[in-house]
Design a protein around this motif. Structure first.
Motif, PDB file in Angstrom:
ATOM      1  N   LEU A 107      -4.126   1.753  -8.280  1.00 20.09           N
ATOM      2  CA  LEU A 107      -3.599   2.943  -8.344  1.00 20.09           C
ATOM      3  C   LEU A 107      -4.090   3.807  -7.010  1.00 20.09           C
ATOM      4  O   LEU A 107      -3.262   4.579  -6.397  1.00 20.09           O
ATOM      5  N   ILE A 108      -5.229   3.371  -6.599  1.00 19.80           N
ATOM      6  CA  ILE A 108      -5.883   4.019  -5.368  1.00 19.80           C
ATOM      7  C   ILE A 108      -4.804   3.581  -4.400  1.00 19.80           C
ATOM      8  O   ILE A 108      -4.526   4.317  -3.429  1.00 19.80           O
ATOM      9  N   GLY A 109      -4.682   2.282  -4.285  1.00 20.36           N
ATOM     10  CA  GLY A 109      -3.620   1.760  -3.157  1.00 20.36           C
ATOM     11  C   GLY A 109      -2.413   2.539  -3.178  1.00 20.36           C
ATOM     12  O   GLY A 109      -1.956   2.761  -2.052  1.00 20.36           O
ATOM     13  N   ALA A 110      -1.857   2.537  -4.417  1.00 22.17           N
ATOM     14  CA  ALA A 110      -0.444   3.129  -4.471  1.00 22.17           C
ATOM     15  C   ALA A 110      -0.596   4.698  -3.712  1.00 22.17           C
ATOM     16  O   ALA A 110      -0.046   4.976  -3.251  1.00 22.17           O
ATOM     17  N   TYR A 111      -1.744   5.330  -4.296  1.00 17.02           N
ATOM     18  CA  TYR A 111      -1.956   6.572  -3.871  1.00 17.02           C
ATOM     19  C   TYR A 111      -2.081   6.847  -2.188  1.00 17.02           C
ATOM     20  O   TYR A 111      -1.148   7.485  -1.629  1.00 17.02           O
ATOM     21  N   LEU A 112      -2.778   5.837  -1.651  1.00 13.07           N
ATOM     22  CA  LEU A 112      -2.970   5.815  -0.129  1.00 13.07           C
ATOM     23  C   LEU A 112      -1.575   5.744   0.354  1.00 13.07           C
ATOM     24  O   LEU A 112      -1.121   6.401   1.322  1.00 13.07           O
ATOM     25  N   GLN A 113      -0.754   4.772  -0.142  1.00 18.70           N
ATOM     26  CA  GLN A 113       0.620   4.531   0.283  1.00 18.70           C
ATOM     27  C   GLN A 113       1.635   5.838   0.198  1.00 18.70           C
ATOM     28  O   GLN A 113       2.205   6.008   1.157  1.00 18.70           O
ATOM     29  N   TYR A 114       1.541   6.242  -0.845  1.00 17.81           N
ATOM     30  CA  TYR A 114       2.400   7.317  -1.048  1.00 17.81           C
ATOM     31  C   TYR A 114       2.176   8.523  -0.314  1.00 17.81           C
ATOM     32  O   TYR A 114       2.987   9.131   0.160  1.00 17.81           O
ATOM     33  N   ARG A 115       0.838   8.693  -0.023  1.00 20.32           N
ATOM     34  CA  ARG A 115       0.540   9.710   0.917  1.00 20.32           C
ATOM     35  C   ARG A 115       1.276   9.581   2.317  1.00 20.32           C
ATOM     36  O   ARG A 115       1.784  10.521   2.896  1.00 20.32           O
ATOM     37  N   ALA A 116       0.897   8.386   2.756  1.00 22.49           N
ATOM     38  CA  ALA A 116       1.613   8.049   4.018  1.00 22.49           C
ATOM     39  C   ALA A 116       3.150   8.219   3.973  1.00 22.49           C
ATOM     40  O   ALA A 116       3.811   8.857   5.038  1.00 22.49           O
ATOM     41  N   LEU A 117       3.795   7.897   2.887  1.00 19.96           N
ATOM     42  CA  LEU A 117       5.169   7.849   2.748  1.00 19.96           C
ATOM     43  C   LEU A 117       5.726   9.400   2.704  1.00 19.96           C
ATOM     44  O   LEU A 117       6.690   9.782   3.377  1.00 19.96           O
ATOM     45  N   LEU A 118       4.887  10.207   1.935  1.00 21.28           N
ATOM     46  CA  LEU A 118       5.277  11.452   2.099  1.00 21.28           C
ATOM     47  C   LEU A 118       5.287  12.079   3.327  1.00 21.28           C
ATOM     48  O   LEU A 118       6.112  13.055   3.569  1.00 21.28           O
ATOM     49  N   LYS A 119       4.389  11.773   4.115  1.00 18.99           N
ATOM     50  CA  LYS A 119       4.358  12.329   5.608  1.00 18.99           C
ATOM     51  C   LYS A 119       5.669  11.903   6.128  1.00 18.99           C
ATOM     52  O   LYS A 119       6.419  12.757   7.238  1.00 18.99           O
ATOM     53  N   ARG A 120       6.135  10.771   5.891  1.00 16.95           N
ATOM     54  CA  ARG A 120       7.482  10.297   6.566  1.00 16.95           C
ATOM     55  C   ARG A 120       8.606  10.852   5.700  1.00 16.95           C
ATOM     56  O   ARG A 120       9.902  10.353   6.178  1.00 16.95           O
ATOM     57  N   ARG A 121       8.504  11.563   4.652  1.00 14.64           N
ATOM     58  CA  ARG A 121       9.663  11.821   3.816  1.00 14.64           C
ATOM     59  C   ARG A 121      10.483  10.954   3.345  1.00 14.64           C
ATOM     60  O   ARG A 121      11.497  10.889   3.191  1.00 14.64           O
ATOM     61  N   ALA A 122       9.621   9.793   2.985  1.00 10.97           N
ATOM     62  CA  ALA A 122      10.704   8.382   2.278  1.00 10.97           C
ATOM     63  C   ALA A 122      10.732   8.861   0.833  1.00 10.97           C
ATOM     64  O   ALA A 122       9.959   8.362   0.224  1.00 10.97           O
ATOM     65  N   ILE A 123      11.360   9.795   0.370  1.00 10.55           N
ATOM     66  CA  ILE A 123      11.286  10.267  -1.055  1.00 10.55           C
ATOM     67  C   ILE A 123      11.970   9.275  -1.600  1.00 10.55           C
ATOM     68  O   ILE A 123      11.426   8.778  -2.854  1.00 10.55           O
ATOM     69  N   ARG A 124      12.932   8.400  -1.290  1.00 11.28           N
ATOM     70  CA  ARG A 124      13.833   7.632  -2.113  1.00 11.28           C
ATOM     71  C   ARG A 124      12.654   6.388  -2.385  1.00 11.28           C
ATOM     72  O   ARG A 124      12.566   5.825  -3.870  1.00 11.28           O
ATOM     73  N   ASP A 125      12.221   5.935  -1.315  1.00 14.17           N
ATOM     74  CA  ASP A 125      10.973   4.899  -1.536  1.00 14.17           C
ATOM     75  C   ASP A 125      10.088   5.380  -2.665  1.00 14.17           C
ATOM     76  O   ASP A 125       9.848   4.339  -3.516  1.00 14.17           O
ATOM     77  N   ILE A 126       9.552   6.392  -2.661  1.00 16.12           N
ATOM     78  CA  ILE A 126       8.521   6.837  -3.493  1.00 16.12           C
ATOM     79  C   ILE A 126       9.050   6.674  -4.842  1.00 16.12           C
ATOM     80  O   ILE A 126       8.226   6.107  -5.739  1.00 16.12           O
ATOM     81  N   VAL A 127      10.121   7.473  -5.082  1.00 19.72           N
ATOM     82  CA  VAL A 127      10.731   7.513  -6.479  1.00 19.72           C
ATOM     83  C   VAL A 127      10.983   6.117  -6.978  1.00 19.72           C
ATOM     84  O   VAL A 127      10.501   5.891  -8.004  1.00 19.72           O
ATOM     85  N   ILE A 128      11.634   5.261  -6.267  1.00 22.23           N
ATOM     86  CA  ILE A 128      11.867   3.974  -6.880  1.00 22.23           C
ATOM     87  C   ILE A 128      10.317   3.267  -7.009  1.00 22.23           C
ATOM     88  O   ILE A 128      10.165   2.477  -8.176  1.00 22.23           O
TER      89      ILE A 128
END
Lengths: 360, 481, 481
Positions: B416-437
């Motif tokens: 979960l920590i790993g996923a959190y870190l990754q999502y945080r980076a993705l959010l900056k890049r606005r890769a919403i589709r990636d995050i949702v899937i």
């Protein structure tokens, strides 16, 4: 995604390690339990079948024109069916094999090396490494394969060449005692595990004209190695002993003892296996996330690594309750993989051929 | 002013020095104490005879002169009470006895017959004694004999005795490592009676006490933990043999790992099972005014050795084996309970405590006469639901659920920590589709891990594959054989 | 500051300068009256300029040689001043900057301009032997703290007109001179441009050593403890690097010159490899790789073998190890941690101690502590051997910056093998290899030429081929990437 490059050499080494990582430890026992002392002959058969299959795969590669496999499927079957096919294929083939291989590793470590360690801890260590390497990208995997391949080869040579003095040719005789049938039967397992999985190499077609050579080279290399190991194991231990052992390739190294000093390096075999299964898992993981990323049109496959790792971790734990079931699974597994390794590729190839002739 | 200051400074300095100098009331240099590793309590001539075994530090050091002196020394002294006896020992030894590291206390059978409460009381009260030592009863010899005996493996006999008891309890059920806290608890409760493991010397006792005992591979004498002694209140009333001791261990959930042989269903040979997990569930109830106990044993075992003729892979045969193993366990448990009930009437299983918990009112009536009730009125039903696994290798501790669960949770947290870190980076890049899937997959993964955590049996994908492709396999096997 | 321009009045300028410098005691203003009664003033920082030169070339010249008729700055510059580098200057800030780097400022009354005379003359250390990377055969000189001396040391070795030297000032407070040296046509232009851009845009306010720059030079942040920039105080190594197309950064004030790109093998090679005969150098290199492996793996392998895989030790070895561990109270992992930790303390103490005491500490540390710890059976003798081997091996790695990560990772590996044995260690090695494969030093893969494999660059990786076989001595390697 395709900006990540692999050299021909890296690809070949990676594929060899992939093939070693599967059946290396159990192969001699599996073969010997059916084909007895002729186990090694069935490997010849396996290689012959593999060469035929490579022809089919190479046919598909020709149709690809450098387009990535997962894109090609979508143009071939249409967007919807292509995606559906890809989703099912990914989950039922590479992803399932990944969980299976993970479980194999856990099974091996808890039976042979550390019986008291919970399998969960073993899974997570390996998954951590695999997720890290796939996250770093294929270029990194290729380079790591180049470095570690040397180690693998050195240890294999050390372990299995020193067995030759203790090998007895009489253990291999008589040849073809039971006719051809058991040999054919035994070869089924090995065709399925790992050779039919070569269909997954279709994901690596950045150099379409070299592809066939790469896969052939790696299959021949690992096939000859398997044959040598099987020969040596049976020649040293005799087929009766081999078929009662689960991990005979490991056990046989225990018998080495020269002048009370050059002995006890079965750990070397474990090291080879760890490295090989690491590369196997990373290829499976890479292919799975790439397939799924294409299905869901993600911009980056790396997002899926952690969730898939978590799911694989659980599935690996529930695959079978104990080793007894494992053995029956091994017997049935080949028929399942043939759907994906033989029927699917032939289907794709035919579809491609039809489409091509329709276009021209 | 300045002079005052100077005097003040000097006085402070002196005070500090004095404080440091005197700050060592409880200090004891290691070479001024004797570390007592074991104690024996005997009853001789109407007084207690206390024997202590201390280590001889000079013999333990790395450059010891072997064979000159024994590494362990024993002192013994008699007095009406234990405390006096221990203090009297100083008249014989140059160093103070230091009791904190006591590993084991051996009690003589005579003392055990007179009651162990008194000797225990001292050990429990003394501030130096830590309540982590084991206890055992010397059977057929005096405690002093056991302490004076030279053990073959460890240099210090006390360590040998201690480790052996600890290991055997873990790997071989019919011993019971009882420490003093357990003992005191059982003594203070009405619905349970204590037990103590017995220890005895076999072989030539006289020679066993000389250093010669360990100067040849087969020692003249050796110690052995044998069976479990049943205590009624604090007095010993009898002994259980090996199989009945094992029954006791099963019922009290003391089986960590044990091995037993069972005769094959269809032939004269035996097979051996290794029990690596065992849990007995005890439910009390009252039927027609009489107490009734249901013991439900669930254990998991491997086949460790197999000499039967039949094929293990055959499911029917396997079920027969499992049934045989269950019967064997059932018999062991029933025998053990019946024997203790009829012979001693001492509730060593603690059935009384279960009634105490569930039926406190009724218990008040039974409390005073519980030994009688236990002996005559209590009915016990044993149900065995053990499982046998067909594995040649020990899967023992890997099934340790606790460890696996902790690992499971840690893994979930890590991912979960790993996923959190990754999502945080993705959010900056606005890769919403990636995050949702990806989070959809993550939810599946997390719920799977949670199901695993609560030990829900998940279906294996292999079962489906097996049922679908079995016909092909049988067909091809037939074709090619 | 409102206006940075000088005013025409000399005394106003003097007041202003003094005020800016806060009347610092080392800021000297020497006022003179030269011919025509023109007032003049010389500004400089005491200790930063050459006193003798100042006397003969400036003061004497001004007083004696100034022509009577026309006195202006141009005349002074062209006819009077006896110094090499004289430039006119118009602003206070620019003048101050020059003064800080060892120039003096001459101002004439009535002129809003000054003359800056470069006359640096501070004390430097003379060129000495290399302290960190010594060789048996080969050049013995090393860089000093002075930038110009350092660049000269390299220039003298490579007399090629293609050598380019670009000097920049970095650091808002320190205004350190940083010189970028490369070989035009050999070095990667993109890299040079990138480096210069990074230096120019850096927000660093101080640069005291190369490390201050190493951390800001990378375009893409990489989390790693491995060095991706080489540093050395040997001019021959830098000269060789520049001829291979690398870019060197000289930083004023430190004798360590940094060089990039730097890949793994650069840190394993020593300058002396090329000064000895090829076979010997090859063997020594292999030895170094072995030492690297020993330093990294031996403590963790020892832990794994003695606590997990006793079956893999030869029986005789196992027995002798067991005998040594007899009586050792600590688990092997803690024992190793303790000893390795102690060694790291000793090493640090050896570096920080005044040099005269340093020797004594290391001898006391290694011999006395090791010996005593074994005799007191706090640690086993085998562990002392392991630690000693590890320690000595870590000194074999020629570049100190490479031995640091190895030493850190060693502890991680120890923890891994203490919890998972060989499997944990192997996972550690795999992750390490993956990490190294992933690393890049300014676009060059860290593990090249091993991975990606470059067949034509193998001559100088593990082996040191003779110059007539390798690309090293004769033609230049191409450095496109």
């Amino acid at each position: 995604m395709n900006s990540e490059k692999l050299t021909i050499r890296q690809m070949t080494l990676w594929f060899i390690l992939y093939q070693l990582g599967s059946a290396f430890l159990v192969l001699p026992s599996n073969l010997a339990s059916i084909a007895k002392q002729d186990a090694w002959i069935s490997l010849l058969l396996v290689l012959a079948v593999q060469m035929l299959m490579i022809m089919v795969y190479a046919g598909i590669v020709k149709h690809l024109y450098g387009v990535p496999f997962e894109q090609y499927i979508q143009t071939l079957f249409g967007k919807l069916f292509g995606k559906l096919f890809l989703l099912l294929f990914t989950l039922m083939f590479p992803f399932l094999i990944m969980s299976l291989s993970l479980r194999d590793l856990g099974e091996y470590i808890t039976t042979v090396i550390m019986p008291e360690t919970p399998m969960e801890a073993i899974f997570v260590m390996m998954l951590g490494a695999v997720i890290y390497v796939v996250y770093c990208g294929v270029t990194t995997i290729g380079r790591a394969a180049e470095v570690l391949f040397f180690l693998v080869m050195a240890l294999l040579v050390l372990g299995y060449l020193s067995l030759i003095p203790t090998a007895k040719v009489s253990n291999l005789l008589p040849v073809l005692e039971f006719g051809w049938k058991p040999i054919v039967h035994a070869s089924l397992t090995t065709i399925a595990f790992p050779y039919i999985e070569s269909v997954l190499f279709l994901y690596f077609t950045t150099q379409p004209d070299k592809w066939r050579n790469i896969v052939m080279k790696s299959s021949l290399f690992s096939g000859v190695l398997f044959m040598y190991v099987t020969l040596v194991v049976i020649a040293v231990l005799s087929q009766g002993v081999v078929s009662t052992l689960t991990f005979s390739s490991y056990f046989v190294v225990r018998t080495i003892s020269f002048s009370d000093f050059f002995e006890r390096f079965e750990v070397a075999v474990s090291v080879v296996w760890f490295i090989a299964i690491f590369f196997r898992l990373s290829l499976l993981m890479y292919v799975s996330v790439r397939g799924l990323a294409a299905v869901f049109q993600l911009e980056n496959y790396r997002t899926l690594l952690i969730p898939l790792g978590l799911i694989a971790y659980v599935i690996a734990g529930v695959l079978w309750p104990n080793t007894a079931v494992l053995l029956t699974s091994y017997r049935i597994w080949p028929y399942y993989t043939m759907i994906f390794g033989i029927i699917c590729p032939i289907l794709i190839w035919t579809a491609g051929q039809i489409k091509r002739s329709a276009a021209s | 002013m300045n002079a005052f200051k100077r005097i003040g400074a000097v006085i402070t300095a002196i005070l500090i020095i004095i404080m440091f100098l005197s700050g060592c009331w409880n200090r004891r240099e290691l070479n001024a104490i004797s570390v007592v590793l074991a104690m024996g309590i005997d009853w001789v001539d109407n007084q207690y005879e206390i024997t202590v075994q201390v280590s001889d530090p000079s013999q333990m050091s790395i450059n010891r002169s072997t064979g000159q002196r024994s590494p362990a020394i024993i002192f013994s002294e008699r007095a009406p009470t234990i405390f006096e006896a221990i203090r009297k020992i100083t008249t014989k030894a140059s160093r103070r006895m230091y009791l904190s590291h006591m590993r084991i206390v051996i009690i003589d059978e005579v003392v055990a017959e007179r009651g162990i409460r008194n000797p225990l009381d001292f050990l429990f009260r003394d501030h130096e004694v830590r309540p982590d030592f084991y206890m055992a009863i010397a059977k057929g010899c005096s405690a002093k004999d056991i302490l004076a005996f030279v053990t073959p493996m460890e240099v210090l006999p006390a360590m040998d005795l201690y480790k052996s008891l600890k290991v055997s309890e873990h790997a071989w059920a019919p011993t019971s490592a009882v420490n003093v806290v357990d003992m005191m608890q059982k003594l203070t409760k009405d619905g349970i009676d204590p037990v103590l493991t017995g220890i005895t010397l076999i072989g030539n006792r006289k020679k066993g006490m000389k250093m010669d005992n360990v100067k040849q591979p087969a020692s003249y004498a050796e110690y052995k933990y044998t069976g479990i002694g049943v205590l009624l209140d604090d007095r010993i009333v009898g002994w259980l043999n090996e199989s009945k001791s094992k029954g006791y261990s099963y019922i009290t959930n003391n089986v960590h790992n044990t091995v037993s042989h069972i005769s094959c269903p269809n032939s004269k040979e035996n097979f051996v099972i290794e029990v690596y997990k065992s849990k007995a569930k005890i439910t009390p109830s009252i039927k027609n005014g009489n107490p009734f106990i249901k013991v439900e044993l669930r254990s998991e075992a491997n086949i460790g050795e197999y000499h039967c003729q039949a094929d293990l892979a055959d499911e029917q045969i396997f079920n027969q084996l499992q049934e045989a193993a269950r019967q064997e366990q059932k018999k062991t448990l029933e025998d053990s309970i019946a024997y203790v009930q009829q012979k001693f009437g001492a509730d060593i299983f603690g059935f009384g405590e279960y009634f105490h918990e569930k039926y406190p009112r009724q218990w008040q009536a039974w409390k005073m006469v519980w030994p009688e009730v236990f002996k005559n009125e209590l009915k016990v039903e044993v149900i065995v639901k053990s499982e046998l696994h067909n594995q040649y290798h020990s899967q023992a501790a890997k099934m340790k659920r606790g460890a696996a669960r902790v690992v499971n949770m840690m893994i979930l947290l890590l991912f979960l920590i790993g996923a959190y870190l990754q999502y945080r980076a993705l959010l900056k890049r606005r890769a919403i589709r990636d995050i949702v899937i990806s989070s959809c997959f993550l939810v599946v993964g997390v719920s799977l891990v949670l199901l695993k955590q609560f030990e829900v049996t998940l279906p294996s994908p292999m079962t489906g594959i097996e049922t679908m492709f079995k016909p092909f396999e049988t067909f091809v096997s037939k074709l090619l054989s | 500051m409102a206006s940075s321009e000088f005013s025409p009045l000399l005394h106003a300028n003097i007041e202003r300068m003094k005020l800016i410098m806060g009347f610092s005691s080392d800021f000297i203003v020497r006022e003179l009256v030269i011919s025509n009664n023109r007032k003049t003033a010389i500004f400089y920082l005491d200790g930063m300029v050459d006193k003798n030169e100042l006397q003969s070339g400036v003061i004497t010249a001004l007083l004696d040689r100034t022509p009577l008729d026309s006195v202006n700055l141009n005349v002074l510059r062209e006819h009077v001043l006896d110094a090499g580098e004289v430039t006119p200057i118009r602003t206070v800030d620019a003048a101050l900057e020059q003064i800080f780097s060892g120039s003096l400022l001459i101002m004439l009354d009535g002129e809003p301009e000054g003359l800056v005379v470069a006359m640096p003359g501070w004390e430097d250390r003379s060129i000495t032997e290399s302290k960190t990377q010594s060789v048996v055969r080969g050049p013995q000189d090393s860089f000093t703290e002075t930038l110009r001396t350092n660049t000269t040391l390299v220039r003298r070795r490579v007399k090629d007109k293609r050598i380019r030297l670009i000097t920049l000032k970095v650091g808002k407070m320190t205004k350190t001179d940083v010189a970028v040296m490369y070989m035009d046509g050999l070095a990667n232009d993109k890299l040079v441009r990138q480096l210069i851009r990074r230096l120019q845009t850096s927000k660093q306010d101080r640069v005291l050593e190369g490390e201050y720059l190493e951390e800001i030079l990378h375009e893409k942040k990489q989390w790693t403890i491995f060095p991706t920039i080489y540093n050395t105080d040997r001019p021959d190594t830098i000269a060789a690097g520049i001829m291979e197309g690398k870019v060197a950064l000289f930083i004023d004030g430190t004798p360590f010159v940094i060089m990039t790109p730097a890949i793994f093998i650069d840190f394993i090679q020593s300058a002396e490899d090329y000064y000895q005969q090829p076979l010997y150098s090859t063997l020594i290199r292999l030895l170094r790789y072995a030492a690297l492996a020993i330093c990294l793996l031996v403590p963790s392998a020892y832990i794994a073998l003695t606590t997990f895989h006793q079956d893999m030790l030869p029986t005789q070895l196992l027995l002798s190890l067991a005998a040594q561990r007899e009586g050792v109270p600590l688990p092997a992992f803690i024992e190793a941690l303790l000893m390795e930790g102690t060694f790291e303390i000793l090493r640090e103490a050896g570096i920080r101690m005044p040099r005269t005491i340093g020797q004594a500490v290391s001898i006391v540390g290694t011999i006395v502590i090791g010996q005593a710890a074994v005799e007191a059976s706090i640690v086993s003798a085998a562990m002392v051997i392991i630690v000693a081997i590890t320690a000595i091996s870590s000194f074999v790695i020629p570049a100190y910056s490479m031995s640091i990560p190895i030493r850190i990772i060693r502890f991680l590996f120890m923890a891994l093998s203490a919890s998972f044995g060989i499997y944990g260690l192997m996972i550690g090695i795999i992750i390490l290899v993956v990490h190294l494969s992933h690393l890049q030093s300014f676009g060059i893969p860290y593990l090249s030429p091993a991975a990606p494999f470059q067949a034509n660059n193998q001559n100088d990786a593990i082996f040191r081929m003779p110059f007539w076989r390798s690309t090293q001595g004769q033609t230049k390697q191409d450095n496109s990437s």
